[in-house]
Every structure is written in structure tokens, then in C-alpha cells.
Design a protein around this motif. Structure first.
Motif, PDB file in Angstrom:
ATOM      1  N   ARG A  12       0.665  -1.134   0.021  1.00  0.00           N
ATOM      2  CA  ARG A  12      -0.115  -0.047   0.023  1.00  0.00           C
ATOM      3  C   ARG A  12       1.007   1.207   0.070  1.00  0.00           C
ATOM      4  O   ARG A  12       0.669   2.235  -0.753  1.00  0.00           O
ATOM      5  CB  ARG A  12      -0.917   0.039   1.238  1.00  0.00           C
ATOM      6  N   GLU A  13       1.949   1.385   0.838  1.00  0.00           N
ATOM      7  CA  GLU A  13       2.854   2.317   0.888  1.00  0.00           C
ATOM      8  C   GLU A  13       3.490   2.468  -0.547  1.00  0.00           C
ATOM      9  O   GLU A  13       3.737   3.869  -1.047  1.00  0.00           O
ATOM     10  CB  GLU A  13       3.731   2.181   1.828  1.00  0.00           C
ATOM     11  N   GLN A  14       3.947   1.454  -1.238  1.00  0.00           N
ATOM     12  CA  GLN A  14       4.518   1.558  -2.523  1.00  0.00           C
ATOM     13  C   GLN A  14       3.681   2.117  -3.485  1.00  0.00           C
ATOM     14  O   GLN A  14       4.036   2.978  -4.221  1.00  0.00           O
ATOM     15  CB  GLN A  14       5.034   0.167  -3.003  1.00  0.00           C
ATOM     16  N   ARG A  15       2.244   1.560  -3.357  1.00  0.00           N
ATOM     17  CA  ARG A  15       1.407   2.245  -4.537  1.00  0.00           C
ATOM     18  C   ARG A  15       1.272   3.833  -4.301  1.00  0.00           C
ATOM     19  O   ARG A  15       0.984   4.502  -5.100  1.00  0.00           O
ATOM     20  CB  ARG A  15      -0.052   1.539  -4.255  1.00  0.00           C
ATOM     21  N   PRO A  53      -6.947  -3.038  -6.297  1.00  0.00           N
ATOM     22  CA  PRO A  53      -6.369  -1.973  -5.176  1.00  0.00           C
ATOM     23  C   PRO A  53      -7.318  -0.595  -5.437  1.00  0.00           C
ATOM     24  O   PRO A  53      -7.100   0.171  -4.568  1.00  0.00           O
ATOM     25  CB  PRO A  53      -4.942  -1.793  -5.181  1.00  0.00           C
ATOM     26  N   TYR A  54      -8.174  -0.512  -6.341  1.00  0.00           N
ATOM     27  CA  TYR A  54      -8.935   0.603  -6.577  1.00  0.00           C
ATOM     28  C   TYR A  54     -10.574   0.456  -6.282  1.00  0.00           C
ATOM     29  O   TYR A  54     -10.903  -0.561  -6.326  1.00  0.00           O
ATOM     30  CB  TYR A  54      -8.709   1.257  -8.047  1.00  0.00           C
ATOM     31  N   ASP A  55     -11.129   1.509  -6.008  1.00  0.00           N
ATOM     32  CA  ASP A  55     -12.564   1.708  -6.164  1.00  0.00           C
ATOM     33  C   ASP A  55     -13.388   0.915  -7.281  1.00  0.00           C
ATOM     34  O   ASP A  55     -12.714   1.193  -8.323  1.00  0.00           O
ATOM     35  CB  ASP A  55     -13.385   2.878  -5.709  1.00  0.00           C
ATOM     36  N   LEU A  56     -14.314  -0.118  -7.322  1.00  0.00           N
ATOM     37  CA  LEU A  56     -14.613  -0.746  -8.235  1.00  0.00           C
ATOM     38  C   LEU A  56     -16.178  -0.939  -8.198  1.00  0.00           C
ATOM     39  O   LEU A  56     -16.803  -1.193  -7.120  1.00  0.00           O
ATOM     40  CB  LEU A  56     -13.893  -2.060  -8.665  1.00  0.00           C
ATOM     41  N   VAL A  57     -16.805  -0.838  -9.333  1.00  0.00           N
ATOM     42  CA  VAL A  57     -18.310  -1.182  -9.408  1.00  0.00           C
ATOM     43  C   VAL A  57     -18.351  -2.176 -10.401  1.00  0.00           C
ATOM     44  O   VAL A  57     -17.892  -1.871 -11.594  1.00  0.00           O
ATOM     45  CB  VAL A  57     -19.096   0.125  -9.925  1.00  0.00           C
ATOM     46  N   TRP A  58     -19.150  -3.204 -10.060  1.00  0.00           N
ATOM     47  CA  TRP A  58     -19.256  -4.371 -10.995  1.00  0.00           C
ATOM     48  C   TRP A  58     -20.643  -4.600 -11.353  1.00  0.00           C
ATOM     49  O   TRP A  58     -21.728  -4.902 -10.650  1.00  0.00           O
ATOM     50  CB  TRP A  58     -18.894  -5.664 -10.200  1.00  0.00           C
TER      51      TRP A  58
END
Length: 373
Positions: A12-15, A53-58
């Protein structure tokens, strides 16, 4: 579990430091329907989306209307899902299935427009395989992006007898790829398409056919779209983008390129199409194959091949009768108790008593000898 949390924190820190600074929401569109391999395919794409790792809508569009099997399956993802049904049932021919899936994707795009979902629309078919780098790469798109798609089509059923090895190698590369073609300046100059000529005579027309399933000229999965292009009232919409209402009556939308007046503005992604991060595959069971709903076996299956040795005996042990148990108890009562044995405490006291008497005798003898002297 502690090590996993540490690794997750480091990633998470690397991203945060080296990844996308302001990531946009991903909107994944998946057409599906209840069938034997639905659980297999839908579980695979579901786990890929769960790792994003991002917000996602399916958005899951189901042919023939929504079903409990599909709803219970996608509910396990924990993602924000929009599960809608489509009135038409999935046909048995591959050509009609491709056309219906295009209509189902268009139906999902209408939901994006009505709900004004903001993000990047990607087309995640349930039987495709996705690299995790794909979800990072599509964050770079501005309006419409194109990706290279690896076509996993076997040639076992193709008519190869009349085609020489040199012709096959020239016409059909070892790994067929469909996607953008760029020049030395990384500018879009054309498209790579799948060469279907070696497979035409032995291709599968229906799901039950024993043959190679061929992709379309352009697969929807190879394109990503900025959702703002689909909004009805968007002031910054480019002139080359059509309105969804204009293509609503189109019977066969082969790809999102139909939505564009000028396809030269497409942005090639994945090192200008040189990196494949998505694989297309179509494998299905027979349409009349039997499978338990939700793949839950209830009631249990019958034993067809018995085991040679089982952990339990063939016949249960015989329990003693009431008369036998009473006679055994009487015999136990009749047995005399064994005599008591001396305890260790009494033994110790007797030994100490004998030692004390011996000391007394020695004292008396020494006293007499002293008096005589």
C-alpha cells in the motif's frame, strides 16, 4: 497473518509513492447467464476484481433475467455490484451469442449513463483472464483506450493438411494477438486482428459443436472507455463521440469503436500494444449437461464404486445382554477383598523405632563401661 498484514502495508505504501496518484473508479461490465461453467468462469473473474486496489463497481448483466444462482455467487465478492437482468435468453449459436452479449454490454453502458457513474469502463467477460497489471495500465487512459488481447484458440480441429508449415507460421503466429498496432513513434497506425482462415472449416457454430470457437474481429474486452463520454449532458464531450441513443437500434455492435466517428483518436495502452495483459478464451460444456444448482451436492451422491476397506467394521460388535451383565455384577460382589497391606507410613515408623532402641542399648553399654573404669 501478521506477515501478510506487513506485506499488505508495504504494498500500500509503494502504491502511494510510486503508483497512480489519483486513481479513478473502475467500472467492470460482465455479461453472463446460468450454465454449467458459469461458476467456474464467474469465480475466476470475481477473484481478479477482488484483488483490484482501486474502487470498483461491478455491473453484471444476466441473460434471461436475474437468478438466485448468479446473485448468491457475486454476493460473495463483497464488491459494489449492480446485478440486472436482460429479457432475452442466451442462444445456442456462437454468432447469436456474440450479438446478444454486445446488446447486454450496451445495456450496461446505459446504466452508467443513467446513474452517472464516474470512472473507467472495462469489459470483463466472465471467461477471460486478466493480469493485475491491466488494472494499473487502464488508469492512464484519457478517453478511449485499446489493449492487446491474447487469443487462446487451439488448432487441433483445423484443417492443416493443405497448409504448409511456412504458410501457417506466416499467416497465423504462434500466439494470436488482437489489438492496436503502432509505428516507431508509438502512434496508432492500425490494428492486429486474429487470422481465422485456418479455422473456418472446422470452427464451432454452436456451443455443442466440437470445434474451435473463433473471436470477433474486435473484442470488447480489448477496449476501455471514460465513463463521462457516455453521460447525456457533458459539456467537455469530444465531437468524435456519438450519443448512445444513436446506436440503440444497431443490431450488431462489434466493438466500442461503433460509438466513435473517428477511430484514430484511440489511445494504445500496454507499451503501445506490445504487452499482453488480457487473454480471451471460450470453453463451455454441452448445453444439455447436468449440474447441481450452485454446485451444491444435496442430497449426497450414491456410491458407485465401494471402497475395499472402510474405517468402520462390517458388523457392529455384539452388546452384552441384561442377564449377562447382572451375573457379572454378582460375581464381582462375591469376590473377597484382598487383605490390607501395610502402608509405607507404618513401615517407616517401625524402622525408626528399631533404630531408637538400638541407640538406647548402645548408650547404656557405654555408661556401664565408664562406671567400671
Amino acid at each position: 497473518m501478521k506477515a501478510h498484514r506487513i506485506i499488505e502495508r508495504v504494498q500500500r505504501e509503494q502504491r502511494a509513492q510510486f503508483g497512480v496518484k489519483n486513481p479513478r473508479t473502475l467500472i467492470a461490465v460482465t455479461p453472463t447467464y446460468v450454465r454449467t461453467f458459469q461458476t467456474l468462469h464467474l469465480t475466476g473473474v470475481m477473484h481478479s476484481l477482488m484483488l483490484v486496489p482501486y474502487d470498483l463497481v461491478w455491473i453484471v448483466v444476466e441473460a434471461g433475467g436475474t437468478s438466485n444462482e448468479t446473485a448468491s455467487l457475486i454476493a460473495k465478492s463483497g464488491l459494489r455490484t449492480i446485478h440486472v437482468g436482460y429479457k432475452e435468453r442466451m442462444p445456442s449459436s456462437w454468432a447469436d451469442r456474440h450479438r446478444l452479449e454486445a446488446k447486454m454490454r450496451l445495456h450496461a453502458l446505459k446504466i452508467v449513463r443513467e446513474e452517472k457513474l464516474d470512472g473507467i469502463v472495462m469489459f470483463a467477460d466472465d471467461s477471460n483472464m486478466h493480469s493485475m497489471e491491466l488494472f494499473d495500465e487502464i488508469q492512464n487512459v484519457k478517453w478511449v483506450g485499446a489493449l492487446s488481447v491474447g487469443i487462446l484458440a487451439h488448432s487441433n480441429n483445423a484443417d492443416e493438411s493443405s497448409v504448409s508449415a511456412a504458410e501457417k507460421e506466416a499467416d497465423n503466429p504462434p500466439i494470436p494477438v488482437q489489438g492496436p498496432a503502432c509505428n516507431s513513434s508509438n502512434k496508432l497506425v492500425g490494428w492486429h486482428t486474429f487470422n481465422s482462415l485456418p479455422y473456418v472449416e472446422k470452427s464451432a457454430n454452436y456451443i455443442d459443436d466440437w470445434g474451435t470457437v473463433l473471436p470477433r474481429k474486435f473484442e470488447w474486452a480489448g477496449f476501455v472507455v471514460n465513463s463521462r463520454l457516455l453521460w447525456k449532458d457533458y459539456d467537455e464531450k469530444p465531437e468524435w463521440m456519438k450519443d448512445l441513443a444513436l446506436v440503440d437500434g444497431v443490431d450488431d455492435m462489434e466493438s466500442p469503436l461503433v460509438l466513435m466517428k473517428d477511430t484514430s483518436v484511440v489511445e494504445p495502452l500496454g507499451r503501445c500494444g506490445r504487452q499482453v495483459m488480457l487473454w480471451w478464451l471460450r470453453v463451455e460444456a454441452r448445453s444439455d449437461s447436468k449440474f447441481p444448482p450452485g454446485w451444491v451436492i444435496d442430497p449426497p451422491l450414491e456410491i458407485t464404486v465401494p471402497s475395499k476397506r472402510t474405517p468402520w467394521p462390517d458388523a457392529p460388535p455384539e452388546l452384552p445382554s441384561i442377564d449377562k451383565s447382572i451375573s457379572v455384577q454378582e460375581q464381582m460382589v462375591a469376590v473377597k477383598r484382598p487383605p490390607k497391606t501395610r502402608s509405607s507410613r507404618s513401615k517407616r515408623s517401625s524402622r525408626s523405632k528399631r533404630k531408637h532402641e538400638a541407640r538406647t542399648v548402645e548408650t547404656q553399654v557405654s555408661a556401664k563401661q565408664t562406671e567400671q573404669n
